[in-house]
Scaffold this motif. Structure first.
Motif, mmCIF file in Angstrom:
data_model
loop_
_atom_site.group_PDB
_atom_site.id
_atom_site.type_symbol
_atom_site.label_atom_id
_atom_site.label_comp_id
_atom_site.label_asym_id
_atom_site.label_seq_id
_atom_site.Cartn_x
_atom_site.Cartn_y
_atom_site.Cartn_z
ATOM 1 N N SER A 166 -9.769 -6.301 -8.932
ATOM 2 C CA SER A 166 -9.015 -5.818 -7.783
ATOM 3 C C SER A 166 -7.985 -6.873 -7.435
ATOM 4 N N GLY A 167 -6.737 -6.460 -7.245
ATOM 5 C CA GLY A 167 -5.683 -7.415 -6.912
ATOM 6 C C GLY A 167 -4.589 -6.767 -6.090
ATOM 7 N N TYR A 168 -4.314 -7.335 -4.911
ATOM 8 C CA TYR A 168 -3.325 -6.760 -3.987
ATOM 9 C C TYR A 168 -2.294 -7.802 -3.551
ATOM 10 N N LEU A 169 -1.095 -7.311 -3.282
ATOM 11 C CA LEU A 169 -0.118 -8.109 -2.530
ATOM 12 C C LEU A 169 -0.360 -7.770 -1.063
ATOM 13 N N ARG A 170 -0.888 -8.756 -0.301
ATOM 14 C CA ARG A 170 -1.277 -8.451 1.077
ATOM 15 C C ARG A 170 -1.170 -9.698 1.949
#
Length: 514
Positions: free
Chosen positions: A394-398
């Motif tokens: 899981s990988g987000y720009l946040r």
């Protein structure tokens, strides 16, 4: 002759005799007049007159007693009538209850039939669409006159299994599948599905999409597809340990031409994302057999459905916000792998592993604490190559963004990819849950860089991604953020995604929309 008795002198006035008769009449008259006078005096006297009161007290009980007797008689009459009506109504009520029970039984039977009919109709709609696509691609007409095999089946009414090799619409190619070919006049066919081997090592890649209702409703999925110009070929959805296997989810996904990608969590489906203490779902309980009946039933249902799916079991296990993480919820080191082994073995014992792609998918490592971000820590959670088919993340720009944030693929994914490749070499990698927030104004840039890197040869082992198309409000480090992960959160986001997916189309082989 009889001589009358003589009356002695001074006898009473009422005795026989002319003189006495006159006296008797006079006396009677006096008595009547006296009584009438007394009556008149009583009733004409004031209400508080003693005489009137005495007379009233004597007369009133007699009158009241008569009224009570009359009332009693009326009540008895009413009681008899009421009892008669109650008996009639009781009989009618019993009749109505019997009719209601019969109607309820019929209603339940009809609801069951309706549910089955709706499920069949939903499945059939997707099957018809898939069949039309196959016929169109092969040049067959709807009447079945173009191909000799189809026309022969239609004329004879028989069903002949046909083995095909090659690409399935909306799914990876390269596998050999066996699909029944049925005459159109007898109903739609079962959707063609690739072999499990061809899914595990696909020759084309996956664009997955998580929406609010897919695979049970395709409205949002279709809307996003129309905006970016291609249809996803993987459908992401979630289940908890509080619900049975949803065969309809798998069937609807394949009818749509999408690989079912299930995230299966050892907690209730609606549990909060940050509720990491749930004693009923401690790893020791699963390892110890508390859920064996549930798991066995689930595995048997997977095997009975006979259609492949990917299962991402207990994602982001290296973080501390879920109850299956070690050092949370009473779990200890090594128990995650023991739990995975236990579930995997039950599936193997019941033939379900013939239809499952097992996906091991930790969280992005560089936004965890110094201990959890280490490769040795992550490796402790890996069940081993025999029980894992794909690895993911899981990988987000946040937000909150660090001072080193570059809004790039490298910053979001690279550290974790390096560890995955070291822990599980030669395993295909899927970016199983990704997205970018509009907060900070860099979403379009990040999307563009995502596709640039997905197209790079160094990342050829990345076989696809699943985009989390939701808007979520959550708290990080005491600050609340609302992150709009949706592809169509802005015009610039849609444009960047549309242009980016077009650059990798030769690897993904997605179906155009329009």
């Amino acid at each position: 002759m009889i001589t009358p008795l003589s009356r002695p002198a001074g006898s009473a006035w009422w005795t026989t005799g002319k003189k006495n008769s006159r006296m008797s009449a006079l006396g009677a008259t006096i008595i009547v007049v006296a009584l009438a006078l007394i009556t008149w005096l009583v009733w004409m006297s004031p209400t508080d007159n003693v005489v009137r009161k005495v007379v009233g007290d004597v007369v009133k009980p007699i009158s009241t007693n008569m009224e009570l007797k009359n009332d009693r008689a009326d009540l008895l009459t009413q009681l008899v009538s009421t009892k008669s009506r109650i008996n009639d109504q009781s009989a009618e009520l019993a009749k109505l209850k019997t009719e209601l029970a019969a109607a309820t039984g019929k209603s339940t039977a009809l609801e069951t039939k309706l549910s089955k009919a709706m499920a069949t109709s939903s499945k059939s709609a997707g099957q018809v669409k898939d069949l039309k696509s196959q016929m169109a691609s092969s040049g067959s007409s709807a009447s079945g006159t173009a191909g000799s095999g189809t026309s022969n089946a239609a004329s004879s009414g028989s069903t002949t299994p046909t083995t095909t090799t090659g690409e399935t619409p909306g799914a990876p190619s390269g596998g050999t599948t066996t699909t029944p070919t049925s005459p159109i006049v007898t109903g739609p066919t079962i959707p063609t599905t690739p072999s499990l081997a061809s899914i595990k090592k696909p020759t084309s890649k996956y664009f997955g999409l998580y929406t609010q209702q897919s695979p049970f409703n395709w409205a949002e999925n279709d809307d996003v597809s129309s905006k970016v110009g291609v249809s996803p070929n993987m459908s992401g959805y979630f289940q908890g340990f509080d619900s049975d296997f949803r065969a309809d989810a798998v069937q609807r996904s394949w009818a749509k031409g999408q690989l079912p990608f299930l995230t299966w969590e050892t907690q209730p489906l609606k549990a909060a994302n940050n509720l990491n203490t749930q004693p009923d779902y401690a790893l020791s309980k699963i390892i110890g057999g508390d859920y064996d009946a549930y798991l066995t039933k689930y595995a048997k249902a997977v095997a009975a459905n006979k259609q492949p799916l990917a299962i991402r079991l207990d994602q982001e296990m290296n973080a501390d916000w879920y109850p299956w993480g070690e050092n949370t919820n009473g779990n200890s080191k090594g128990q995650f792998v023991q739990m995975w082994d236990h579930v995997h073995q039950i599936f193997a014992d019941n033939g379900a592993n013939d239809y499952v792609v097992w996906v091991w998918s930790p969280n992005r490592v560089d936004n965890l604490n110094s201990t959890r971000s280490q490769q040795a820590y992550l490796a402790n959670y890996y069940p081993g190559p025999d029980e894992v088919d794909w690895v993911g993340m899981s990988g987000y720009l946040r937000p909150p963004y660090s001072n080193s944030e570059t809004y790039s693929f490298q910053h979001t994914f690279q550290n974790t990819l390096t560890q995955l490749r070291a822990i599980a070499p030669d395993k295909p990698i899927v970016l199983s849950e990704i997205g970018a927030s509009e907060n900070g104004g860099q979403k379009a840039k990040w999307i563009t860089d995502l596709f640039t890197n997905l197209d790079a040869p160094v990342n050829s082992d990345i076989i696809g991604f699943g985009w989390f198309n939701h808007t979520v409000t959550s708290t990080t480090n005491g600050t609340q953020y609302t992150n709009d992960w949706r592809i169509d959160s802005s015009g610039s986001s849609i444009t960047a995604f549309t242009n980016g997916i077009a650059t990798v189309q030769d690897q993904y082989k997605l179906k155009p929309t329009g």
